[in-house]
Design an enzyme around this catalytic site. Structure first.
Site, mmCIF file in Angstrom:
data_model
loop_
_atom_site.group_PDB
_atom_site.id
_atom_site.type_symbol
_atom_site.label_atom_id
_atom_site.label_comp_id
_atom_site.label_asym_id
_atom_site.label_seq_id
_atom_site.Cartn_x
_atom_site.Cartn_y
_atom_site.Cartn_z
ATOM 1 C CB THR A 197 -0.945 0.018 1.219
ATOM 2 O OG1 THR A 197 -0.171 -0.182 2.410
ATOM 3 C CG2 THR A 197 -1.986 -1.085 1.097
ATOM 4 C CG HIS A 198 3.908 2.895 2.296
ATOM 5 N ND1 HIS A 198 3.558 2.009 3.288
ATOM 6 C CD2 HIS A 198 5.167 3.318 2.583
ATOM 7 C CE1 HIS A 198 4.553 1.904 4.153
ATOM 8 N NE2 HIS A 198 5.547 2.672 3.753
#
Length: 318
Positions: A60-61
């Site tokens: 997610t990042h």
């Protein structure tokens, strides 16, 4: 996509960990291992009837550290959404911001960097659409043993007794030179830097095009990079070869390869490429079956274009 928050009480240990971490998911899923790789599992949403196999990682990042020399608190994130009835094979990586539609098969070892429409099979690094789910079933239905639900002993008995023709067999790999991966045209990579006796603006653009074509033929450029470069080169040619009314002027001094690229070969190839790219970036824009047809059209157009490119390159390389 509908995500159900109320599920049956029967949950695996991994499902319980996922729920505790904040992953939102529906019913009847199978998670082989902890798949959330970032510190924001609550940014991951998964539908129902999905199977995420061992060692899959969903991000997610990531990569923000390199920007923190300029912006010390730099952080960017991407939500990941996975629809219903999705299979993700072992060791696949799902990048931030990716959405995967319904009825999708992600082959083992895939690196999914773009969103995936419904009803397709994807694989590779970076992942690309291989075929539709319908096409996958059609290709493999003759190898179906209907053994799901049987015990290991029952399945072993059936498989050991089956004829070899009942098993999937993969084709042999082609030599790298046959697939265009070796550098057949490396001597033309820097063709744009060579001096010509009659050097002028037109010649410079032509030589730049030769360099781009050579690198694409040798597999050094992606399909999209090649398409964008050739579009810019075509624009440059157009500016140099238009009359006062904006019409192309093709005379006896115009090289034959240029008329080919101003004709249908590159234009048709590029239109299909851009259509597939647009559809792939917007899940739901087009059905999986139509995406598969477009990809087949790109493949066919690519073969036609590559054949013409190699004829020209072989002539230039003499």
């Amino acid at each position: 996509m509908i995500f159900r928050f109320f599920r049956s009480k029967k949950c695996s240990a991994v499902e319980k960990q996922a729920e505790k971490a904040g992953v939102v998911f529906g019913e009847n899923n199978s998670f082989a291992s902890c798949f959330w790789s970032s510190a924001e599992p609550y940014l991951i949403r998964i539908g129902s009837n999905c199977q995420i196999t061992a060692d899959v990682k969903i991000f997610t990042h990531g990569g923000s550290k390199v920007a923190r020399t300029i912006y010390p608190k730099f952080d960017c994130f991407g939500k990941v959404e996975i629809g219903d009835n999705v299979y993700i094979g072992n060791n696949s990586l799902i990048m931030p911001g990716v959405s995967i539609g319904n009825d999708v098969l992600v082959a083992a070892g895939s690196v999914v960097c773009q969103s995936v429409p419904s009803g397709v099979v994807v694989g590779g690094n970076p992942a690309h659409i291989i075929c539709t789910v319908e096409e996958y079933i059609e290709r493999n239905k003759n190898y179906n043993f209907d053994t799901k639900g049987l015990s290991r002993r029952q399945k072993k008995k059936i498989l050991q007794a089956a004829d070899d023709s009942m098993f999937i067999k993969k084709k042999f790999m082609k030599a790298e030179r046959e697939t265009g991966k070796l550098s057949n045209y490396e001597h033309l990579y820097d063709f744009s830097d060579k001096q010509c006796p009659d050097s002028n603006k037109f010649t410079e653009v032509e030589l730049r095009a030769i360099s781009v074509l050579a690198k694409y033929a040798d597999g050094k450029l992606t399909r999209d990079d090649f398409g964008e470069m050739m579009m810019r080169i075509s624009d440059d040619f157009g500016k140099l070869m238009t009359d006062e009314d904006g019409n192309y002027v093709l005379d006896s001094n115009t090289p034959e390869w240029l008329t080919m690229f101003l004709g249908n070969k590159f234009v048709r190839w590029n239109k299909v490429r851009l259509t597939v790219n647009a559809a792939s970036k917007k899940p739901g824009m087009m059905s999986g079956a139509n995406i598969g047809k477009l990809n087949e059209m790109v493949r066919q157009e690519d073969q036609i274009l590559m054949s013409a490119i190699k004829i020209c390159l072989d002539e230039w390389g003499k």
